[in-house]
Scaffold this motif. Structure first.
Motif, PDB file in Angstrom:
ATOM      1  N   ASN A 122     -11.718  18.888 -32.444  1.00  0.00           N
ATOM      2  CA  ASN A 122     -13.111  18.978 -31.097  1.00  0.00           C
ATOM      3  C   ASN A 122     -13.727  20.128 -31.549  1.00  0.00           C
ATOM      4  O   ASN A 122     -15.101  19.889 -31.057  1.00  0.00           O
ATOM      5  N   ALA A 123     -13.398  21.176 -31.756  1.00  0.00           N
ATOM      6  CA  ALA A 123     -14.517  22.336 -32.128  1.00  0.00           C
ATOM      7  C   ALA A 123     -15.351  21.672 -33.207  1.00  0.00           C
ATOM      8  O   ALA A 123     -16.672  22.054 -33.295  1.00  0.00           O
ATOM      9  N   TRP A 124     -14.909  21.060 -34.317  1.00  0.00           N
ATOM     10  CA  TRP A 124     -15.732  20.525 -35.224  1.00  0.00           C
ATOM     11  C   TRP A 124     -16.776  19.565 -34.794  1.00  0.00           C
ATOM     12  O   TRP A 124     -17.935  19.466 -35.158  1.00  0.00           O
ATOM     13  N   LYS A 125     -16.503  18.514 -33.999  1.00  0.00           N
ATOM     14  CA  LYS A 125     -16.928  17.461 -33.281  1.00  0.00           C
ATOM     15  C   LYS A 125     -18.115  18.092 -32.548  1.00  0.00           C
ATOM     16  O   LYS A 125     -19.403  17.726 -32.447  1.00  0.00           O
ATOM     17  N   TYR A 126     -17.791  18.883 -31.498  1.00  0.00           N
ATOM     18  CA  TYR A 126     -18.815  19.497 -30.600  1.00  0.00           C
ATOM     19  C   TYR A 126     -19.682  20.644 -31.018  1.00  0.00           C
ATOM     20  O   TYR A 126     -20.388  20.978 -30.338  1.00  0.00           O
ATOM     21  N   THR A 127     -19.633  21.024 -32.510  1.00  0.00           N
ATOM     22  CA  THR A 127     -20.577  21.863 -32.976  1.00  0.00           C
ATOM     23  C   THR A 127     -21.424  21.186 -33.963  1.00  0.00           C
ATOM     24  O   THR A 127     -22.306  21.799 -34.427  1.00  0.00           O
ATOM     25  N   ALA A 128     -21.291  19.861 -33.954  1.00  0.00           N
ATOM     26  CA  ALA A 128     -22.209  19.106 -34.990  1.00  0.00           C
ATOM     27  C   ALA A 128     -23.639  19.139 -34.720  1.00  0.00           C
ATOM     28  O   ALA A 128     -24.196  19.127 -35.702  1.00  0.00           O
ATOM     29  N   LEU A 129     -24.015  19.494 -33.385  1.00  0.00           N
ATOM     30  CA  LEU A 129     -25.549  19.600 -33.115  1.00  0.00           C
ATOM     31  C   LEU A 129     -26.056  20.943 -33.144  1.00  0.00           C
ATOM     32  O   LEU A 129     -27.441  21.079 -33.128  1.00  0.00           O
ATOM     33  N   ASN A 130     -25.392  21.986 -33.600  1.00  0.00           N
ATOM     34  CA  ASN A 130     -25.576  23.403 -33.838  1.00  0.00           C
ATOM     35  C   ASN A 130     -25.791  23.772 -35.284  1.00  0.00           C
ATOM     36  O   ASN A 130     -24.788  23.599 -35.910  1.00  0.00           O
ATOM     37  N   PRO A 131     -26.963  23.806 -35.910  1.00  0.00           N
ATOM     38  CA  PRO A 131     -27.311  24.086 -37.104  1.00  0.00           C
ATOM     39  C   PRO A 131     -26.287  25.146 -37.531  1.00  0.00           C
ATOM     40  O   PRO A 131     -26.257  25.485 -38.589  1.00  0.00           O
ATOM     41  N   ALA A 132     -26.073  26.491 -36.634  1.00  0.00           N
ATOM     42  CA  ALA A 132     -25.484  27.483 -37.001  1.00  0.00           C
ATOM     43  C   ALA A 132     -24.194  27.512 -36.250  1.00  0.00           C
ATOM     44  O   ALA A 132     -23.717  28.311 -35.558  1.00  0.00           O
ATOM     45  N   ALA A 133     -23.365  26.472 -36.527  1.00  0.00           N
ATOM     46  CA  ALA A 133     -21.946  26.171 -36.073  1.00  0.00           C
ATOM     47  C   ALA A 133     -21.154  27.234 -36.538  1.00  0.00           C
ATOM     48  O   ALA A 133     -20.925  27.582 -37.732  1.00  0.00           O
ATOM     49  N   ALA A 134     -20.173  27.678 -35.407  1.00  0.00           N
ATOM     50  CA  ALA A 134     -19.156  28.667 -35.838  1.00  0.00           C
ATOM     51  C   ALA A 134     -17.867  28.372 -35.184  1.00  0.00           C
ATOM     52  O   ALA A 134     -17.889  27.952 -34.024  1.00  0.00           O
ATOM     53  N   ILE A 135     -16.694  28.498 -36.041  1.00  0.00           N
ATOM     54  CA  ILE A 135     -15.519  28.030 -35.447  1.00  0.00           C
ATOM     55  C   ILE A 135     -14.724  29.378 -35.747  1.00  0.00           C
ATOM     56  O   ILE A 135     -14.646  29.869 -36.704  1.00  0.00           O
ATOM     57  N   GLU A 136     -13.529  29.702 -34.938  1.00  0.00           N
ATOM     58  CA  GLU A 136     -12.759  31.032 -35.046  1.00  0.00           C
ATOM     59  C   GLU A 136     -11.288  30.744 -34.258  1.00  0.00           C
ATOM     60  O   GLU A 136     -11.347  30.199 -33.375  1.00  0.00           O
ATOM     61  N   LEU A 137     -10.476  31.231 -35.082  1.00  0.00           N
ATOM     62  CA  LEU A 137      -9.289  31.211 -34.655  1.00  0.00           C
ATOM     63  C   LEU A 137      -8.528  32.524 -34.874  1.00  0.00           C
ATOM     64  O   LEU A 137      -8.679  33.245 -35.639  1.00  0.00           O
ATOM     65  N   GLY A 138      -8.006  32.803 -33.644  1.00  0.00           N
ATOM     66  CA  GLY A 138      -7.442  34.318 -33.522  1.00  0.00           C
ATOM     67  C   GLY A 138      -6.238  34.366 -32.344  1.00  0.00           C
ATOM     68  O   GLY A 138      -6.040  33.451 -31.749  1.00  0.00           O
ATOM     69  N   VAL A 139      -5.926  35.620 -31.918  1.00  0.00           N
ATOM     70  CA  VAL A 139      -5.007  35.853 -31.230  1.00  0.00           C
ATOM     71  C   VAL A 139      -5.080  37.250 -30.503  1.00  0.00           C
ATOM     72  O   VAL A 139      -5.788  38.039 -31.019  1.00  0.00           O
ATOM     73  N   THR A 140      -4.869  37.108 -29.091  1.00  0.00           N
ATOM     74  CA  THR A 140      -5.012  38.687 -28.245  1.00  0.00           C
ATOM     75  C   THR A 140      -3.845  38.686 -27.580  1.00  0.00           C
ATOM     76  O   THR A 140      -2.912  37.885 -27.679  1.00  0.00           O
ATOM     77  N   GLN A 141      -3.620  39.668 -26.722  1.00  0.00           N
ATOM     78  CA  GLN A 141      -2.421  39.996 -26.019  1.00  0.00           C
ATOM     79  C   GLN A 141      -2.730  40.114 -24.473  1.00  0.00           C
ATOM     80  O   GLN A 141      -3.920  40.382 -23.904  1.00  0.00           O
ATOM     81  N   ASP A 142      -1.530  39.464 -23.743  1.00  0.00           N
ATOM     82  CA  ASP A 142      -1.886  39.516 -22.162  1.00  0.00           C
ATOM     83  C   ASP A 142      -0.490  39.837 -21.740  1.00  0.00           C
ATOM     84  O   ASP A 142       0.508  39.228 -21.676  1.00  0.00           O
ATOM     85  N   ALA A 143      -0.424  41.249 -21.325  1.00  0.00           N
ATOM     86  CA  ALA A 143       0.958  41.929 -20.890  1.00  0.00           C
ATOM     87  C   ALA A 143       2.043  41.780 -21.976  1.00  0.00           C
ATOM     88  O   ALA A 143       3.111  41.486 -21.754  1.00  0.00           O
ATOM     89  N   GLY A 144       1.631  42.038 -23.222  1.00  0.00           N
ATOM     90  CA  GLY A 144       2.621  41.620 -24.138  1.00  0.00           C
ATOM     91  C   GLY A 144       2.800  40.468 -24.843  1.00  0.00           C
ATOM     92  O   GLY A 144       3.586  40.414 -25.779  1.00  0.00           O
ATOM     93  N   THR A 145       2.345  39.549 -24.166  1.00  0.00           N
ATOM     94  CA  THR A 145       2.504  38.107 -24.732  1.00  0.00           C
ATOM     95  C   THR A 145       1.462  37.649 -25.604  1.00  0.00           C
ATOM     96  O   THR A 145       0.213  37.853 -25.206  1.00  0.00           O
ATOM     97  N   PRO A 146       1.599  37.198 -26.764  1.00  0.00           N
ATOM     98  CA  PRO A 146       0.609  36.631 -27.544  1.00  0.00           C
ATOM     99  C   PRO A 146      -0.141  35.464 -27.065  1.00  0.00           C
ATOM    100  O   PRO A 146       0.467  34.486 -26.632  1.00  0.00           O
ATOM    101  N   VAL A 147      -1.615  35.496 -27.023  1.00  0.00           N
ATOM    102  CA  VAL A 147      -2.471  34.607 -26.510  1.00  0.00           C
ATOM    103  C   VAL A 147      -3.246  33.858 -27.829  1.00  0.00           C
ATOM    104  O   VAL A 147      -4.223  34.762 -28.186  1.00  0.00           O
ATOM    105  N   TYR A 148      -2.893  32.623 -28.199  1.00  0.00           N
ATOM    106  CA  TYR A 148      -3.666  32.446 -29.434  1.00  0.00           C
ATOM    107  C   TYR A 148      -4.968  31.597 -28.789  1.00  0.00           C
ATOM    108  O   TYR A 148      -4.864  31.079 -27.609  1.00  0.00           O
TER     109      TYR A 148
END
Length: 579
Positions: A475-501
């Motif tokens: 989905n990220a690849w498809k919906y950035t097709a019209l952006n010549p400076a497309a960027a996609i990021e995968l990461g993780v953050t924390q919410d009250a000690g619970t990992p949120v990807y």
């Protein structure tokens, strides 16, 4: 005659005096029994008070022990880095992060060979630089004990060289020497000033709840009592104590109500009632002895009242037992109905899933034939058809292909509900790299900036999480097709000690008013002419995430991109740790 009357009067007076003495004895005995009962009730009241205070003290001790462990944890982290690399190059940055994360820490020190060489924060602690623990007579003994025991020790409160008092945790660090015995490197030190450490615990809630407290220990060298912290200068009256195990020793938390232990609200009323009852019984004894007939009548009346009361109580007990039996019967019936409904729902779900799978599976063959025949007509008879006929056949073929894709998506969605969940450690960063490589190979002309962590571990079913991650990244690849400076990021953050990807892109985004439709099958926020797809991908992702016990949501803004967040339930101390 006068003498006989006088003798009779004297006899009656003697009898009255004897009865009065007996009545006084009875009254004293009754008072003694009543006073004993009141005393026992008061003792029970005080025991309950002490039990309540003991529970409060245990909770406060647990919070204090937990915060102390957290505040000393950075010493283990820094020691691990030293053992791994032999030195710490970014000490200040690490110290800032750990002091903010663990709380209650005033300063972190590094002391190679016992000499303090690095302190954070340095401001206000300049005098600590160059301080030699092994040469200081007040700290040498405990420092040597830490080296000999090769474990964390906690000293204090100590007078600091830079001023003030604090608790000091010292962890000796030993480094490997290439096959020989480990050598002593020095100490990692955590300085906990009480004005910084105590607010991080919940001891303040004790005073707010009406309790005073004191924390003390036995000095390891002198054995004398050493007060660590207290809420009042007044000695606590008969406090409740709780032992807290700390490195190389014990702390004692003493707690008592502010203003001392109070008597029961019924204490004085109980003694007043005891006096009244004893006087009443004494008077009744005197009266009944003088009037046996009255006593017998009163006894008969009281007996009748007791019998009537006993009958009423027996009737109430019978009614109560009947009510309890009815409640048990209703509970049993309710549990049976719940079990039946649960079994019916499970059977209906299995039948619905099987029906969906069967219908989707049985539709694939005829659709494949329609698409194939349309393609054969185009290939073999296309030159005999006019433009409109060719266009109709093309639409038939395209519709058949799309319907086949929808059925495949439905089959995949059905499979997500049937397959058993097999959790194991999975590196999401590695999976994402493989999927994005496939997307790049399919469209080599595209230029997309990809941001991935070195590692991003979680505990999940490898096949299911791969499918979910593939849908999000496609989905990220498809919906950035019209952006010549497309960027996609995968990461993780924390919410009250619970990992949120999360998977983030800077594509077309969407209107948050329609975010509730994102994860419903066949719901699309963009037209098919703009972007292709079946409308089942995000529904499949939602099904996979919920099967893992997690949840998924999205945040977006039109023409600025979107971010999909998800959690994976059931991960004990989750493995996530992106570097």
């Amino acid at each position: 005659m006068i003498q006989d009357d006088h003798c009779k009067g004297g006899t009656r007076s003697a009898l009255r005096g004897n009865l009065l003495g007996q009545a006084i004895v009875v009254a004293v005995m009754v008072f003694g029994v009543c006073a004993t009962i009141v005393t026992l009730m008061e003792q029970r009241y005080h025991q309950e008070q002490r039990h309540i205070v003991a529970e409060v003290a245990a909770g406060a001790a647990h919070s204090l022990d937990r915060q102390l462990s957290r505040s000393l944890s950075p010493t283990y982290v820094l020691a691990s880095i030293l053992r791994a690399y032999g030195s710490i190059k970014n000490f200040d940055r690490l110290a800032v992060d750990m002091m903010e994360q663990y709380g209650g820490i005033s300063a972190l020190d590094l002391a190679p060979q016992g000499v303090v060489s690095a302190v954070y924060p340095l401001a206000g602690n300049e005098k600590a630089i160059g301080f030699n623990l092994l040469n200081d007579p007040t700290q040498r003994t405990e420092a040597l004990h830490a080296i000999s025991s090769r474990s964390l020790t906690l000293a204090g409160p100590l007078e600091l060289r830079q001023g003030g008092t604090a608790l000091v945790g010292r962890l000796p660090v030993f480094l490997e020497t290439g096959g020989g015995p480990e050598r002593f490197w020095g100490f990692v030190i955590a300085v906990l000033r009480l004005e910084d450490f105590l607010p991080a615990t919940n001891l303040g809630s004790l005073t707010q709840s009406g309790y005073d407290y004191e924390i003390f220990r036995a000095h390891p060298e002198t054995g004398k009592r050493q007060s660590i912290a207290r809420s009042t200068a007044i000695p606590l009256p008969k406090p409740v104590t709780h032992v807290i195990e700390v490195p190389n020793g014990q702390w004692i938390l003493a707690v008592a109500p502010q203003g001392g232990w109070r008597c029961s609200p019924l204490y004085f009323a109980g003694y007043g009632l005891a006096v009244a009852v004893s006087l009443l019984v004494g008077a009744l004894f005197f009266s009944t002895q003088r009037q046996p007939a009255l006593l017998r009548r009163l006894v008969a009346e009281r007996t009748k009242e007791l019998e009537r009361t006993n009958r009423e109580l027996t009737s109430k007990v019978t009614e109560l037992e009947q009510a309890r039996a009815e409640i048990r019967t209703l509970n049993d019936q309710l549990e049976l109905r719940v079990a039946e409904r649960t079994a019916q729902l499970e059977s209906a779900n299995r039948e619905l899933s099987s029906f969906s799978y069967s219908v989707s599976h049985d539709l694939r063959a005829p659709l494949r034939h329609i698409a194939s025949y349309a393609q054969i007509l185009l290939d073999e008879q296309g030159d005999k058809l006019n433009g409109e006929g060719v266009g109709i056949l093309g639409r038939i073929h395209a519709a058949g292909v799309r319907m086949g894709e929808l059925i495949d998506a439905l089959l995949n969605l059905s499979r997500m509900s049937r397959d058993a969940l097999r959790r194991r450690p999975v590196d999401l960063a590695a999976l994402a790299g493989e999927i994005l490589d496939e997307l790049k190979n399919a469209e080599p002309e595209r230029r997309v900036a990809v941001t991935l962590p070195d590692r991003l571990e979680c505990c999940a079913d490898p096949d299911l999480i791969r499918s979910a991650l593939r849908n999000l990244l496609e989905n990220a690849w498809k919906y950035t097709a019209l952006n010549p400076a497309a960027a996609i990021e995968l990461g993780v953050t924390q919410d009250a000690g619970t990992p949120v990807y999360y998977v983030k892109d800077n594509g077309t985004g969407f209107d948050m008013r329609y975010a509730g439709k994102l994860f419903e099958p066949f719901q699309r926020l963009h037209g098919e002419g703009e972007f292709g797809g079946t409308g089942v991908g995000l529904a499949t992702v939602d099904r996979i995430i919920r099967r893992h016990g997690g949840r998924i949501w999205a945040e977006a803004e039109l023409e600025k991109g979107s971010t999909f967040y998800f959690t994976l339930g059931g991960e004990e101390d989750n493995l996530a740790g992106g570097k």
